[in-house]
Design a protein around this motif. Structure first.
Motif, PDB file in Angstrom:
ATOM      1  N   GLU A   1       0.845  -1.213   0.000  1.00 56.34           N
ATOM      2  CA  GLU A   1       0.000   0.000   0.000  1.00 56.34           C
ATOM      3  C   GLU A   1       0.872   1.252   0.000  1.00 56.34           C
ATOM      4  O   GLU A   1       0.597   2.222  -0.702  1.00 56.34           O
ATOM      5  CB  GLU A   1      -0.915   0.024   1.237  1.00 56.34           C
ATOM      6  N   GLN A   2       1.909   1.201   0.798  1.00 55.01           N
ATOM      7  CA  GLN A   2       2.793   2.361   0.902  1.00 55.01           C
ATOM      8  C   GLN A   2       3.479   2.638  -0.437  1.00 55.01           C
ATOM      9  O   GLN A   2       3.587   3.788  -0.862  1.00 55.01           O
ATOM     10  CB  GLN A   2       3.832   2.098   1.995  1.00 55.01           C
ATOM     11  N   LEU A   3       3.890   1.569  -1.104  1.00 54.32           N
ATOM     12  CA  LEU A   3       4.524   1.714  -2.419  1.00 54.32           C
ATOM     13  C   LEU A   3       3.558   2.383  -3.398  1.00 54.32           C
ATOM     14  O   LEU A   3       3.925   3.311  -4.124  1.00 54.32           O
ATOM     15  CB  LEU A   3       4.971   0.347  -2.950  1.00 54.32           C
ATOM     16  N   LEU A   4       2.310   1.924  -3.378  1.00 55.66           N
ATOM     17  CA  LEU A   4       1.308   2.498  -4.288  1.00 55.66           C
ATOM     18  C   LEU A   4       1.091   3.982  -3.992  1.00 55.66           C
ATOM     19  O   LEU A   4       0.970   4.797  -4.906  1.00 55.66           O
ATOM     20  CB  LEU A   4      -0.009   1.724  -4.177  1.00 55.66           C
ATOM     21  N   GLU A   5       1.073   4.306  -2.714  1.00 52.16           N
ATOM     22  CA  GLU A   5       0.894   5.725  -2.352  1.00 52.16           C
ATOM     23  C   GLU A   5       2.067   6.570  -2.844  1.00 52.16           C
ATOM     24  O   GLU A   5       1.884   7.705  -3.290  1.00 52.16           O
ATOM     25  CB  GLU A   5       0.721   5.868  -0.833  1.00 52.16           C
ATOM     26  N   MET A   6       3.255   6.004  -2.746  1.00 56.09           N
ATOM     27  CA  MET A   6       4.444   6.735  -3.209  1.00 56.09           C
ATOM     28  C   MET A   6       4.387   6.953  -4.727  1.00 56.09           C
ATOM     29  O   MET A   6       4.807   7.983  -5.229  1.00 56.09           O
ATOM     30  CB  MET A   6       5.725   5.978  -2.838  1.00 56.09           C
ATOM     31  N   ILE A   7       3.865   5.955  -5.423  1.00 52.93           N
ATOM     32  CA  ILE A   7       3.727   6.090  -6.883  1.00 52.93           C
ATOM     33  C   ILE A   7       2.800   7.272  -7.188  1.00 52.93           C
ATOM     34  O   ILE A   7       3.104   8.110  -8.042  1.00 52.93           O
ATOM     35  CB  ILE A   7       3.170   4.786  -7.506  1.00 52.93           C
ATOM     36  N   LEU A   8       1.702   7.336  -6.465  1.00 51.52           N
ATOM     37  CA  LEU A   8       0.764   8.441  -6.693  1.00 51.52           C
ATOM     38  C   LEU A   8       1.412   9.792  -6.380  1.00 51.52           C
ATOM     39  O   LEU A   8       1.188  10.779  -7.071  1.00 51.52           O
ATOM     40  CB  LEU A   8      -0.497   8.256  -5.850  1.00 51.52           C
ATOM     41  N   LEU A   9       2.216   9.795  -5.341  1.00 47.87           N
ATOM     42  CA  LEU A   9       2.896  11.030  -4.955  1.00 47.87           C
ATOM     43  C   LEU A   9       3.828  11.507  -6.068  1.00 47.87           C
ATOM     44  O   LEU A   9       3.798  12.678  -6.468  1.00 47.87           O
ATOM     45  CB  LEU A   9       3.708  10.758  -3.683  1.00 47.87           C
ATOM     46  N   VAL A  10       4.627  10.585  -6.579  1.00 45.83           N
ATOM     47  CA  VAL A  10       5.559  10.936  -7.651  1.00 45.83           C
ATOM     48  C   VAL A  10       4.782  11.353  -8.903  1.00 45.83           C
ATOM     49  O   VAL A  10       5.148  12.298  -9.596  1.00 45.83           O
ATOM     50  CB  VAL A  10       6.519   9.753  -7.952  1.00 45.83           C
ATOM     51  N   ALA A  11       3.698  10.638  -9.172  1.00 45.77           N
ATOM     52  CA  ALA A  11       2.879  10.954 -10.350  1.00 45.77           C
ATOM     53  C   ALA A  11       2.315  12.366 -10.240  1.00 45.77           C
ATOM     54  O   ALA A  11       2.304  13.123 -11.217  1.00 45.77           O
ATOM     55  CB  ALA A  11       1.744   9.940 -10.482  1.00 45.77           C
ATOM     56  N   GLU A  12       1.873  12.712  -9.051  1.00 46.82           N
ATOM     57  CA  GLU A  12       1.295  14.038  -8.841  1.00 46.82           C
ATOM     58  C   GLU A  12       2.299  15.136  -9.183  1.00 46.82           C
ATOM     59  O   GLU A  12       1.963  16.134  -9.811  1.00 46.82           O
ATOM     60  CB  GLU A  12       0.903  14.173  -7.370  1.00 46.82           C
ATOM     61  N   MET A  13       3.538  14.895  -8.782  1.00 42.70           N
ATOM     62  CA  MET A  13       4.575  15.905  -9.045  1.00 42.70           C
ATOM     63  C   MET A  13       4.830  16.058 -10.538  1.00 42.70           C
ATOM     64  O   MET A  13       5.257  17.104 -10.993  1.00 42.70           O
ATOM     65  CB  MET A  13       5.864  15.517  -8.322  1.00 42.70           C
ATOM     66  N   GLN A  14       4.569  15.002 -11.290  1.00 48.23           N
ATOM     67  CA  GLN A  14       4.810  15.057 -12.737  1.00 48.23           C
ATOM     68  C   GLN A  14       3.715  15.796 -13.491  1.00 48.23           C
ATOM     69  O   GLN A  14       3.914  16.150 -14.651  1.00 48.23           O
ATOM     70  CB  GLN A  14       4.944  13.640 -13.303  1.00 48.23           C
ATOM     71  N   GLU A  15       2.579  15.965 -12.854  1.00 47.38           N
ATOM     72  CA  GLU A  15       1.437  16.623 -13.514  1.00 47.38           C
ATOM     73  C   GLU A  15       1.191  16.048 -14.901  1.00 47.38           C
ATOM     74  O   GLU A  15       1.236  16.755 -15.909  1.00 47.38           O
ATOM     75  CB  GLU A  15       1.661  18.131 -13.602  1.00 47.38           C
ATOM     76  N   LEU A  16       0.933  14.762 -14.951  1.00 48.90           N
ATOM     77  CA  LEU A  16       0.737  14.077 -16.226  1.00 48.90           C
ATOM     78  C   LEU A  16      -0.594  14.468 -16.857  1.00 48.90           C
ATOM     79  O   LEU A  16      -1.636  14.413 -16.209  1.00 48.90           O
ATOM     80  CB  LEU A  16       0.777  12.561 -16.004  1.00 48.90           C
ATOM     81  N   LYS A  17      -0.510  14.866 -18.118  1.00 46.64           N
ATOM     82  CA  LYS A  17      -1.728  15.307 -18.800  1.00 46.64           C
ATOM     83  C   LYS A  17      -1.784  14.760 -20.213  1.00 46.64           C
ATOM     84  O   LYS A  17      -0.763  14.429 -20.805  1.00 46.64           O
ATOM     85  CB  LYS A  17      -1.769  16.829 -18.862  1.00 46.64           C
ATOM     86  N   ALA A  18      -2.978  14.686 -20.753  1.00 47.84           N
ATOM     87  CA  ALA A  18      -3.128  14.268 -22.146  1.00 47.84           C
ATOM     88  C   ALA A  18      -4.411  14.846 -22.712  1.00 47.84           C
ATOM     89  O   ALA A  18      -5.328  15.218 -21.973  1.00 47.84           O
ATOM     90  CB  ALA A  18      -3.151  12.751 -22.249  1.00 47.84           C
TER      91      ALA A  18
END
Ligand code: GDP
Ligand code: MG
Length: 466
Positions: A327-344
């Motif tokens: 769970e913690q790993l998944l949360e960290m993934i979301l955290l990193v993703a948020e910083m990337q501001e991925l858009k399409a």
């Protein structure tokens, strides 16, 4: 099989035994004396080298000339290779533009390095190649870097990208991150993906087995994450070669009881080269001999410094087997993703990458596509490589029939005329007819003998499949 002795081969080649021994030494092949035997493949390799050297000494001169940064092609053939782009390389010093596929010989000429040295390096990676073998860009880059030269890939006029419009910023909306798992063999990549999937299986799904399509979607705190089953390095090499970036985040799995291994380093270099953020998952922490601190120490040497040591790399201790830290790993993934501001852009013709493809007896060619841009819809005309058709059916990663798929969605697509190649770009076009005409054009291009490449090798072969 009788093996040749050094003096015998030297005689055949018309050179002295001493010269042959020296050439062998260049290849890191140590022989005692002129009576020593030589393995067949080494003999073949060294024969090619010697013949190359003696037969075309003018070419060797060209290689040396470019050593002095005055690359003056010795003949017309080489002039073609040393394109105008390399004149740029001279002002930029050590950055050289090379084609996405290049022979050992041409790479040598471009870098001003004797091909024998390149062959030797490739041998260090366990690759036996001759001077005319083509190597891919990733491999070429690796070799070049070892000689303190950076190379960039020659931009191809890419039909796929010419067909594409530019996004209006107001059409851009957030999209889920696409994640790949990388790491040394047996460090737990597959187990970790399994653990992630199962942690996320909902009550209803728990009974049934989810259909496997080569990618999975999980939901954490209402947010989606897409995991590709393709080993990260393959995703990087195959797909980057076509100009597509498939992964947003790389999970680097390192077994806590084993430590940083060659493929760990390969993996992190791939991710760094692709400029993709890395999250380190220290796996197998359930093991009594697990030593996560040691892993941190080791990875620090490669620039992956944990936050608690003042760095900016996220490390998570996990056990795929005991389901610790998932769970913690998944949360960290979301955290990193948020910083990337991925858009399409969701509102345009779809473009995706073929993740996997196969032929199904009953349903015909089936491709798993990661949609990256736009929305793929039932009935869309589609083309991927030379495969073309119309979207007849779409299935999501849970095997559920859907009508459309937006950015960052892995989806099974039915309706292509043939099985496309993983890494191919899938494009939605205005109609099946247009799709067919693009495909025909590509087929014609393929017929041109120029594409009749000899032997291709890739560092990917050094990696195991997941
Ligand atoms: P891969 O080659 O990186 O895909 O590694 P696998 O997922 O196939 O795992 C290799 C071996 O390590 C298997 O025998 C797994 O059962 C074992 N393994 C994976 N994760 C863990 C873990 O967290 N703890 C322990 N004790 N064993 C693990
Ligand atoms: Mg595996």
């Amino acid at each position: 099989m009788t093996k040749l002795r050094v003096y015998e081969l030297a005689k055949e080649l018309g050179i002295s035994s001493k010269k042959l021994i020296e050439t062998l030494e260049d290849l890191d092949v140590v022989v005692k004396n002129h009576m020593s035997t030589i393995d067949d493949d080494i003999a073949k390799l060294v024969t090619e080298l010697i013949e190359e050297e003696s037969g075309k000494s003018n070419k060797k001169k060209a290689a040396q000339a470019s050593d002095d940064k005055k690359a003056e092609p010795a003949d017309k053939e080489e002039k073609k290779v040393l394109t105008a782009k390399n004149e740029k390389a001279e002002d930029k010093q050590k950055t050289i533009t090379v084609p996405s596929k290049i022979s050992v010989k041409d790479l040598g000429a471009l870098l001003g390095i004797e091909p024998v040295k390149i062959i030797k390096r490739l041998m260090n990676y366990g690759l036996m190649v001759n001077i005319n073998a083509e190597i891919d860009f990733e491999s070429a880059k690796k070799i070049a870097n070892e000689f303190d030269v950076d190379i960039v890939e020659e931009k191809q006029d890419n039909e796929e990208f010419m067909l594409e419009e530019v996004d209006d910023p107001k059409d851009l909306k957030p999209r889920p991150p696409v994640v790949t798992v990388m790491g040394h063999v047996d460090h737990g990549k597959t187990s970790l993906l399994d653990a992630i999937r199962q942690t996320n299986v909902t009550q209803q799904e728990a009974g049934g087995i989810t259909q496997h399509i080569g990618a999975s979607e999980v939901e954490v705190n209402g947010k989606k994450i897409v995991f590709l089953d393709t080993p990260g390095h393959e995703a990087f090499t195959a797909m980057r070669a076509r100009g597509a970036k498939v992964t947003d985040i790389a999970i680097l799995v390192v077994a806590a009881d084993d430590g940083v291994m060659p493929q760990t380093v390969e993996a992190l270099n791939h991710a760094k080269a692709a400029d993709i953020p890395i999250i380190v998952a220290i796996n197998k922490i359930d093991k009594p001999n697990a030593n996560p601190e040691r892993i941190k120490q080791q990875l620090s040497d490669y620039g992956l410094i944990p936050e608690e040591w003042g760095g900016d790399t996220i490390f998570v201790n996990v056990s795929a087997k005991a389901r610790i830290g998932i769970e913690q790993l998944l949360e960290m993934i979301l955290l990193v993703a948020e910083m990337q501001e991925l858009k399409a852009n969701y509102n345009c013709r779809a473009r995706g990458v073929i993740i996997e493809a196969k032929l199904d007896k009953g349903r015909g060619p089936i491709a798993t596509v990661l949609v990256q841009r736009g929305t793929l819809k039932l009935g869309d005309g589609i083309v991927a490589g030379t495969a073309y058709g119309k979207v007849r059916a779409l299935f999501d990663s849970h095997g559920k029939r859907i009508k459309s798929a937006g950015p960052s969605t892995p989806v099974e697509v039915l309706g292509l005329s043939e099985v496309p190649t993983a890494g191919d770009i899938l494009l939605a076009v205005s109609s099946e007819k247009e799709a067919k005409s693009i495909s025909d054009e590509r087929k014609n291009l393929q017929k041109e003998p120029e594409y009749d490449t000899p032997q291709r090798i890739s560092l990917d072969k050094l990696f195991e499949k997941m």
